[in-house]
Design a protein around this motif. Sequence first.
Motif, PDB file in Angstrom:
ATOM      1  N   PHE A 151      62.977  10.355  68.755  1.00  0.00           N
ATOM      2  CA  PHE A 151      62.990   9.825  67.398  1.00  0.00           C
ATOM      3  C   PHE A 151      63.027  11.001  66.435  1.00  0.00           C
ATOM      4  N   ARG A 152      63.382  10.719  65.208  1.00  0.00           N
ATOM      5  CA  ARG A 152      63.304  11.746  64.178  1.00  0.00           C
ATOM      6  C   ARG A 152      62.978  11.110  62.839  1.00  0.00           C
ATOM      7  N   GLN A 153      62.345  11.913  62.001  1.00  0.00           N
ATOM      8  CA  GLN A 153      61.981  11.463  60.658  1.00  0.00           C
ATOM      9  C   GLN A 153      62.396  12.534  59.681  1.00  0.00           C
ATOM     10  N   GLY A 154      63.425  12.222  58.908  1.00  0.00           N
ATOM     11  CA  GLY A 154      63.908  13.144  57.901  1.00  0.00           C
ATOM     12  C   GLY A 154      63.135  13.014  56.608  1.00  0.00           C
ATOM     13  N   PRO A 155      63.342  13.947  55.664  1.00  0.00           N
ATOM     14  CA  PRO A 155      62.637  13.899  54.375  1.00  0.00           C
ATOM     15  C   PRO A 155      62.868  12.574  53.654  1.00  0.00           C
ATOM     16  N   GLY A 156      61.795  11.892  53.311  1.00  0.00           N
ATOM     17  CA  GLY A 156      61.911  10.640  52.591  1.00  0.00           C
ATOM     18  C   GLY A 156      62.435   9.477  53.395  1.00  0.00           C
ATOM     19  N   GLN A 160      71.562  27.483  61.586  1.00  0.00           N
ATOM     20  CA  GLN A 160      72.692  27.290  60.671  1.00  0.00           C
ATOM     21  C   GLN A 160      73.532  26.093  61.121  1.00  0.00           C
ATOM     22  N   PRO A 161      74.253  25.489  60.199  1.00  0.00           N
ATOM     23  CA  PRO A 161      75.165  24.400  60.583  1.00  0.00           C
ATOM     24  C   PRO A 161      76.108  24.858  61.694  1.00  0.00           C
ATOM     25  N   GLY A 162      76.287  23.962  62.675  1.00  0.00           N
ATOM     26  CA  GLY A 162      77.098  24.302  63.828  1.00  0.00           C
ATOM     27  C   GLY A 162      76.324  24.926  64.968  1.00  0.00           C
ATOM     28  N   GLY A 163      75.068  25.247  64.722  1.00  0.00           N
ATOM     29  CA  GLY A 163      74.244  25.880  65.740  1.00  0.00           C
ATOM     30  C   GLY A 163      73.657  24.897  66.733  1.00  0.00           C
ATOM     31  N   TRP A 221      51.661   9.188  69.116  1.00  0.00           N
ATOM     32  CA  TRP A 221      52.772  10.112  68.885  1.00  0.00           C
ATOM     33  C   TRP A 221      52.261  11.535  69.024  1.00  0.00           C
ATOM     34  N   GLY A 222      53.156  12.438  69.358  1.00  0.00           N
ATOM     35  CA  GLY A 222      52.831  13.851  69.342  1.00  0.00           C
ATOM     36  C   GLY A 222      52.903  14.387  67.925  1.00  0.00           C
ATOM     37  N   GLN A 223      52.792  15.698  67.812  1.00  0.00           N
ATOM     38  CA  GLN A 223      52.834  16.313  66.472  1.00  0.00           C
ATOM     39  C   GLN A 223      54.254  16.498  65.977  1.00  0.00           C
ATOM     40  N   GLY A 224      55.205  16.370  66.880  1.00  0.00           N
ATOM     41  CA  GLY A 224      56.605  16.553  66.521  1.00  0.00           C
ATOM     42  C   GLY A 224      56.983  18.024  66.431  1.00  0.00           C
ATOM     43  N   THR A 225      58.274  18.269  66.331  1.00  0.00           N
ATOM     44  CA  THR A 225      58.777  19.633  66.150  1.00  0.00           C
ATOM     45  C   THR A 225      59.831  19.616  65.057  1.00  0.00           C
ATOM     46  N   GLN A 226      59.722  20.531  64.120  1.00  0.00           N
ATOM     47  CA  GLN A 226      60.595  20.558  62.937  1.00  0.00           C
ATOM     48  C   GLN A 226      61.929  21.226  63.265  1.00  0.00           C
ATOM     49  N   VAL A 227      62.991  20.537  62.937  1.00  0.00           N
ATOM     50  CA  VAL A 227      64.341  21.100  63.022  1.00  0.00           C
ATOM     51  C   VAL A 227      64.903  21.172  61.607  1.00  0.00           C
ATOM     52  N   THR A 228      65.298  22.354  61.190  1.00  0.00           N
ATOM     53  CA  THR A 228      65.877  22.541  59.864  1.00  0.00           C
ATOM     54  C   THR A 228      67.250  23.167  60.022  1.00  0.00           C
ATOM     55  N   VAL A 229      68.245  22.484  59.485  1.00  0.00           N
ATOM     56  CA  VAL A 229      69.622  22.962  59.570  1.00  0.00           C
ATOM     57  C   VAL A 229      70.070  23.356  58.168  1.00  0.00           C
ATOM     58  N   SER A 230      70.267  24.639  57.974  1.00  0.00           N
ATOM     59  CA  SER A 230      70.597  25.134  56.636  1.00  0.00           C
ATOM     60  C   SER A 230      71.267  26.491  56.749  1.00  0.00           C
ATOM     61  N   SER A 231      72.175  26.732  55.812  1.00  0.00           N
ATOM     62  CA  SER A 231      72.818  28.040  55.755  1.00  0.00           C
ATOM     63  C   SER A 231      72.094  28.953  54.783  1.00  0.00           C
ATOM     64  N   LEU A 265      70.583  19.868  71.342  1.00  0.00           N
ATOM     65  CA  LEU A 265      71.221  19.571  70.067  1.00  0.00           C
ATOM     66  C   LEU A 265      72.325  20.594  69.831  1.00  0.00           C
ATOM     67  N   ASP A 266      73.551  20.156  69.757  1.00  0.00           N
ATOM     68  CA  ASP A 266      74.701  21.018  69.507  1.00  0.00           C
ATOM     69  C   ASP A 266      75.416  20.586  68.237  1.00  0.00           C
ATOM     70  N   ASN A 267      76.176  21.531  67.684  1.00  0.00           N
ATOM     71  CA  ASN A 267      76.943  21.247  66.473  1.00  0.00           C
ATOM     72  C   ASN A 267      76.057  20.594  65.403  1.00  0.00           C
ATOM     73  N   LEU A 268      74.929  21.203  65.147  1.00  0.00           N
ATOM     74  CA  LEU A 268      73.963  20.640  64.210  1.00  0.00           C
ATOM     75  C   LEU A 268      74.515  20.594  62.788  1.00  0.00           C
ATOM     76  N   GLU A 269      74.096  19.567  62.065  1.00  0.00           N
ATOM     77  CA  GLU A 269      74.513  19.347  60.676  1.00  0.00           C
ATOM     78  C   GLU A 269      73.270  19.318  59.791  1.00  0.00           C
ATOM     79  N   PRO A 270      73.414  19.617  58.508  1.00  0.00           N
ATOM     80  CA  PRO A 270      72.245  19.555  57.606  1.00  0.00           C
ATOM     81  C   PRO A 270      71.536  18.199  57.657  1.00  0.00           C
ATOM     82  N   GLU A 271      72.291  17.133  57.893  1.00  0.00           N
ATOM     83  CA  GLU A 271      71.711  15.791  57.964  1.00  0.00           C
ATOM     84  C   GLU A 271      70.794  15.609  59.172  1.00  0.00           C
ATOM     85  N   ASP A 272      70.823  16.543  60.130  1.00  0.00           N
ATOM     86  CA  ASP A 272      69.943  16.482  61.294  1.00  0.00           C
ATOM     87  C   ASP A 272      68.557  17.045  61.000  1.00  0.00           C
TER      88      ASP A 272
END
Length: 123
Positions: free
Chosen positions: A37-42, A13-16, A113-123, A83-90
């Motif tokens: 590094f990170r790659q967000g949607p689009g 959740q946001p803030g987590g 590159w590795g396979q990466g790990t998915q971080v999803t910030v959502s309420s 990662l602290d105080n996570l935001e949806p934009e993360d």
Amino acid sequence: QFQLVESGGGLVQPGGSLKLSCAVSGFTLDHFFWAWFRQGPGSEREGFSCVSPIDSSTHYSDAVKGRFTISMNMAKNAVYLQLDNLEPEDTAVYYCAPVWRCDGTYSPRFATWGQGTQVTVSS
């Protein structure tokens, strides 16, 4: 050949908080500067945090400064990202990689590159 294995992502959740790990095999950490590094949607993959094996100095992009913390464990040959105080934009797939310098340029040294790990910030 070397291998990078990222882990620790998830839905939060946001803030987590989350802690990501990057297990490195094939060479020891002290050979390179290391970055996340990170790659967000689009979006394209972008670097945002790096650490030096020489003096443990770090660099953070403005988007994550004060919220994320990069670290290394030479004994475990691993790189971490708190990662602290996570935001949806993360929300993104997160990757680690060796880079040429730790100065904000975030130029990967290799095409691997590795396979990466998915971080999803959502309420």
